[in-house]
Design a protein around this motif. Structure first.
Motif, PDB file in Angstrom:
ATOM      1  N   ILE A  20       0.823  -1.205   0.000  1.00 44.18           N
ATOM      2  CA  ILE A  20       0.000   0.000   0.000  1.00 44.18           C
ATOM      3  C   ILE A  20       0.858   1.256   0.000  1.00 44.18           C
ATOM      4  O   ILE A  20       0.528   2.262  -0.648  1.00 44.18           O
ATOM      5  CB  ILE A  20      -0.982  -0.002   1.202  1.00 44.18           C
ATOM      6  N   ILE A  21       2.001   1.243   0.709  1.00 47.02           N
ATOM      7  CA  ILE A  21       2.892   2.403   0.712  1.00 47.02           C
ATOM      8  C   ILE A  21       3.442   2.631  -0.695  1.00 47.02           C
ATOM      9  O   ILE A  21       3.478   3.757  -1.191  1.00 47.02           O
ATOM     10  CB  ILE A  21       4.042   2.204   1.720  1.00 47.02           C
ATOM     11  N   ARG A  47       3.767   5.912  -5.587  1.00 48.38           N
ATOM     12  CA  ARG A  47       4.486   5.637  -6.839  1.00 48.38           C
ATOM     13  C   ARG A  47       4.538   6.836  -7.784  1.00 48.38           C
ATOM     14  O   ARG A  47       5.451   6.922  -8.612  1.00 48.38           O
ATOM     15  CB  ARG A  47       3.851   4.443  -7.553  1.00 48.38           C
ATOM     16  N   SER A  48       3.587   7.775  -7.695  1.00 47.78           N
ATOM     17  CA  SER A  48       3.553   8.893  -8.629  1.00 47.78           C
ATOM     18  C   SER A  48       4.180  10.172  -8.071  1.00 47.78           C
ATOM     19  O   SER A  48       4.191  11.198  -8.750  1.00 47.78           O
ATOM     20  CB  SER A  48       2.101   9.183  -9.054  1.00 47.78           C
ATOM     21  N   PHE A  58       6.952   8.200   2.813  1.00 46.69           N
ATOM     22  CA  PHE A  58       7.326   6.936   3.468  1.00 46.69           C
ATOM     23  C   PHE A  58       7.435   7.143   4.973  1.00 46.69           C
ATOM     24  O   PHE A  58       6.826   6.440   5.772  1.00 46.69           O
ATOM     25  CB  PHE A  58       8.694   6.463   2.962  1.00 46.69           C
ATOM     26  N   LEU A  59       8.257   8.150   5.343  1.00 44.32           N
ATOM     27  CA  LEU A  59       8.582   8.353   6.756  1.00 44.32           C
ATOM     28  C   LEU A  59       7.361   8.797   7.550  1.00 44.32           C
ATOM     29  O   LEU A  59       7.057   8.226   8.603  1.00 44.32           O
ATOM     30  CB  LEU A  59       9.704   9.385   6.889  1.00 44.32           C
ATOM     31  N   SER A  97       8.948  -1.356   0.521  1.00 46.30           N
ATOM     32  CA  SER A  97       8.161  -0.426  -0.295  1.00 46.30           C
ATOM     33  C   SER A  97       8.993   0.143  -1.435  1.00 46.30           C
ATOM     34  O   SER A  97       8.521   0.267  -2.569  1.00 46.30           O
ATOM     35  CB  SER A  97       7.634   0.717   0.582  1.00 46.30           C
ATOM     36  N   ALA A  98      10.242   0.524  -1.124  1.00 43.41           N
ATOM     37  CA  ALA A  98      11.123   1.095  -2.149  1.00 43.41           C
ATOM     38  C   ALA A  98      11.388   0.086  -3.265  1.00 43.41           C
ATOM     39  O   ALA A  98      11.380   0.432  -4.452  1.00 43.41           O
ATOM     40  CB  ALA A  98      12.438   1.540  -1.511  1.00 43.41           C
ATOM     41  N   MET A  99      11.608  -1.175  -2.892  1.00 42.97           N
ATOM     42  CA  MET A  99      11.837  -2.216  -3.902  1.00 42.97           C
ATOM     43  C   MET A  99      10.600  -2.416  -4.775  1.00 42.97           C
ATOM     44  O   MET A  99      10.698  -2.546  -5.993  1.00 42.97           O
ATOM     45  CB  MET A  99      12.208  -3.535  -3.219  1.00 42.97           C
TER      46      MET A  99
END
Length: 235
Positions: free
Chosen positions: A31-32, A37-38, A48-49, A154-156
């Protein structure tokens, strides 16, 4: 309650909380990644943080009342409907209106992260609450330790989404599936499913199908509307 920091049961409980949170953080990472993503790279990190820290704080508070909430009829069904809408919304193209500021997009992503994760974590926190044995401080520390793991996942996922857009559809479908699972577990519905076990399998699949089909239909409608407004008129 744990006697002191030297109490081995405290460290065992902390380890259990971390393992449970890692195992349950897969959909949190999805979900993050979907919500951010945009956004531009810098705003992705900030979202994120802020989103993850807010989740930790709210989940710590939620744990103390989760066992009560889950016994109230229709609470999980309302959460399921909310998750279906969030899943559908994540399949829609970003609002490209010039009047929509970057700030609105940023806080919109943060809001999506917090709402979806809290709804999805209603029953997850019960496992962590059991491991914490009522020690809210220990629960908070355990979740803080797992923040880097959630952010890394999430980053991956976001990088994979850039290369393979189908992952966005799969992620949104996952939210629909979780929504179906939540509906099945609702006390108001669970009693009616005693002799209809096939619905326990069918409803999550139906939830995923609803999100993907409705989301794709609305996205196609939005794309058609956008293209018709950009076609130059002959004068």
């Amino acid at each position: 309650m744990f006697a002191s920091l030297s109490d081995p049961t405290l460290w065992v409980a902390l380890f259990q909380i971390i393992i449970i949170n890692v195992l349950l953080s897969g959909d949190n990472a999805v979900i993050i990644a979907l919500a951010c993503r945009s956004l531009p790279p810098k705003e992705q990190r900030n979202a994120f943080l802020i989103g993850t820290v807010a989740i930790v704080i709210l989940m710590t508070a939620l744990t103390s009342v989760a066992s009560i909430l889950l016994t109230i009829p229709y609470v999980e069904m309302v959460g399921a409907v909310l998750l279906l809408w969030i899943g559908i919304k994540l399949l829609l193209p970003e609002n490209e209106d010039e009047n929509v500021s970057a700030s609105e997009n940023f806080w919109g992503a943060v809001k999506t992260i917090i709402i979806a994760d809290i709804v999805m974590s209603l029953d997850n926190v019960l496992g962590m609450a059991g491991a914490a044995k009522g020690h809210m401080g220990l629960l908070f520390v355990g979740m803080v330790i797992t923040i880097p793991l959630i952010l890394f996942g999430s980053a991956m996922l976001m990088k994979l989404m850039e290369r393979f857009p189908i992952i966005v559809t799969i992620g949104a479908g996952l939210l629909g599936y979780v929504a179906g699972e939540m509906a099945v577990e609702d006390p108001a519905l669970k009693g009616h499913l005693a002799n209809a076990h096939y619905l326990e399998i069918a409803l999550p699949i139906l939830g995923a199908a609803i999100v993907v089909i409705v989301g794709k239909m609305l996205a196609a409608k939005h794309a058609a509307a956008s293209s018709s407004t950009t076609v130059p008129t002959e004068g």
